[in-house]
Motif scaffolding. Structure first.
Motif, PDB file in Angstrom:
ATOM      1  N   VAL A  86      33.494  81.233  39.058  1.00  0.00           N
ATOM      2  CA  VAL A  86      34.670  81.740  39.772  1.00  0.00           C
ATOM      3  C   VAL A  86      34.967  83.177  39.337  1.00  0.00           C
ATOM      4  O   VAL A  86      35.167  84.075  40.172  1.00  0.00           O
ATOM      5  CB  VAL A  86      35.903  80.844  39.513  1.00  0.00           C
ATOM      6  N   LYS A  87      34.982  83.399  38.024  1.00  0.00           N
ATOM      7  CA  LYS A  87      35.276  84.742  37.518  1.00  0.00           C
ATOM      8  C   LYS A  87      34.240  85.753  38.000  1.00  0.00           C
ATOM      9  O   LYS A  87      34.570  86.892  38.338  1.00  0.00           O
ATOM     10  CB  LYS A  87      35.365  84.711  35.987  1.00  0.00           C
ATOM     11  N   VAL A  90      34.922  86.582  41.701  1.00  0.00           N
ATOM     12  CA  VAL A  90      36.075  87.484  41.832  1.00  0.00           C
ATOM     13  C   VAL A  90      35.696  88.892  41.396  1.00  0.00           C
ATOM     14  O   VAL A  90      36.018  89.879  42.065  1.00  0.00           O
ATOM     15  CB  VAL A  90      37.270  86.951  41.021  1.00  0.00           C
ATOM     16  N   LEU A 113      42.323  77.205  40.456  1.00  0.00           N
ATOM     17  CA  LEU A 113      41.799  78.168  41.421  1.00  0.00           C
ATOM     18  C   LEU A 113      42.941  78.814  42.209  1.00  0.00           C
ATOM     19  O   LEU A 113      43.010  80.038  42.343  1.00  0.00           O
ATOM     20  CB  LEU A 113      40.859  77.471  42.406  1.00  0.00           C
ATOM     21  N   CYS A 117      43.470  82.652  41.369  1.00  0.00           N
ATOM     22  CA  CYS A 117      42.401  83.350  42.087  1.00  0.00           C
ATOM     23  C   CYS A 117      42.946  84.123  43.288  1.00  0.00           C
ATOM     24  O   CYS A 117      43.631  83.563  44.137  1.00  0.00           O
ATOM     25  CB  CYS A 117      41.355  82.344  42.549  1.00  0.00           C
TER      26      CYS A 117
END
Length: 434
Positions: A86-87, A90, A113, A117
């Motif tokens: 996820v990081k 992004v 999330l 996010c």
């Protein structure tokens, strides 16, 4: 706030804060954007409960967006590994992340999330139903499927893939037409088909479609109409099952818009290069110019381990011919859950495809960074070249692995570098090559 969804506001002539943000990102006026949202050719997936979001627009005249799939499976239950992905997504400026977790209680990861996010968050409630409800597929009721949709909407999910087009009618055509090599390859579509076969009931997402739309409208969740019958091989593309379902998705699109629910339509899949442009135009025609969200298309079936490349080829062609949203494909496609390196490769490939298409279709400002890169190459300014790269780390590492004798060259050409030669000779300097 005297509107329920972005589409409702747009129809009422209201420019929302989200529209203002997206218009600025896209170098168009807020009024131009509002008009497109009102007619459904642009969607701004932004759940009212997703406070961390940086809104993005998907659709007509906007930059092509990319989506990153990730999530937990029974064979890989470490959420910390998925959070690293996820990081990365992004950091690499992917506009959307789909949590496809399909094992255990997924609420905690999905909520993290949404809380943290800025990307659009998507889910496929069908995947989560078995784990969320802790029941066998055939034992899940229509009301329970809707319960999962509402749970995801309440949490703040921005868009949901709902496989409403695989109803009893399209399922019958799939069975009668035959001839497919890969049957139904959509995970959610295959589960719905199996549920209908085991229970004898109509697809609950189709039968209770109005109830689904009411839930989505309440939170302003964009429906991503899933393509259960997308081709899973080049042999199966543009067949009766795919096109019949696409016709149904066009009808479902208009029904959603009547309730002010924003729509994206999902598409192929696997498809040879010569079919891609026609399929993009067909979707736009049958689905009333709704934003088109494609997986690939993968242009050949024989490249396991390299399907980020087969997907990027198809994605660039698709987006140049009207697709608006590309779902990334990693080198692990068809093989296993992707690791962090696979995710990075998939994101880069998808971003290349999206950007190449944006230049081809004349998206405002798309070519600017390429011109900056070309100017830096002419001047042999390496720091600027790395800065303009889609992914700076790899080119910088490659350059430094074998540094040249003279800085304003590379180890490929050395002093015979064409850029160096031209810079010197045009400046009236002697060209030395020894």
């Amino acid at each position: 706030m005297n509107y329920t969804t972005q589409m409702d506001a747009a129809k009422k002539g209201i420019i929302t804060p989200e529209m203002e943000i997206v218009a600025k990102k896209e170098n168009i006026t807020a009024e131009e954007l509002r008009e497109r949202v009102a007619r459904g050719s642009v969607a701004i997936p932004a759940n009212k409960m997703h406070k961390a979001i940086s809104p993005e627009g998907v659709g007509e005249g906007l930059k092509t967006k990319i989506n990153v799939n990730l999530g937990i499976s029974k064979d890989c239950t470490d959420y910390s590994i998925e959070w690293e992905k996820v990081k990365m997504a992004v950091d690499m400026k992917a506009e959307a992340i789909m949590d496809l977790s399909c094992y255990g209680k997924t609420h905690e990861f999905r909520q993290k999330l949404i809380d943290e996010c800025p990307a659009m968050i998507g889910t496929v409630p069908m995947y989560d139903a078995v784990g969320y409800l802790d029941k066998e597929l055939a034992d899940i009721t229509a009301d329970e499927f809707l319960e999962v949709i509402e749970a995801h909407a309440k949490e703040g999910v921005d868009f949901m893939t709902i496989h409403a087009g695989i109803n009893r009618r399209t399922a019958q055509i799939f069975k009668e037409s035959g001839g497919r090599l890969t049957n139904i390859v959509s995970r959610g579509g295959s589960l719905i088909f199996a549920w209908m076969e085991m229970t004898g009931n109509e697809n609950p997402f189709y039968e209770y479609y109005d109830k689904v739309l009411d839930i989505l409208a309440k939170y302003d969740v964009t429906i991503s109409l899933g393509d259960a019958c997308r081709p899973g091989s080049t042999h199966d593309s543009t067949d009766a099952s795919q096109i019949t379902e696409l016709i149904e998705l066009g009808i479902l699109t208009k029904r959603a818009w009547e309730k002010n629910v924003q729509v994206m339509v999902e598409g192929p899949g696997h498809m040879t290069i010569d079919e891609i442009a026609a399929n993009m135009k067909l979707e736009k025609r049958l689905c009333h110019n709704a934003p088109f969200y494609v997986l690939g298309p993968l242009v050949t079936d024989i490249a396991p381990g390299y399907d980020h490349i087969t997907s990027a080829i198809g994605g660039a062609i698709a987006a140049a011919n009207g697709a608006d949203f590309l779902c990334y494909v990693t080198p692990a496609e068809h093989l296993r859950l992707p690791n962090a390196d696979d995710v990075k490769e998939g994101i880069v490939a998808a971003k290349i495809a999206a950007h190449a298409a944006d230049m081809a279709k004349g998206v405002p400002g798309a070519r600017d960074i390429d011109n900056k890169m070309s100017d830096a190459r002419r001047r042999v300014c390496w720091d600027e070249m790395f800065q303009y790269a889609i992914e700076p780390e790899k080119p910088q590492r490659y350059y430094n692995e074998l540094p040249p004798e003279e800085k304003h060259t590379c180890s490929m050409c050395g002093k015979m570098c064409a850029a160096r030669t031209m810079n010197k000779i045009l400046a009236g300097e002697k060209v030395d090559v020894k």
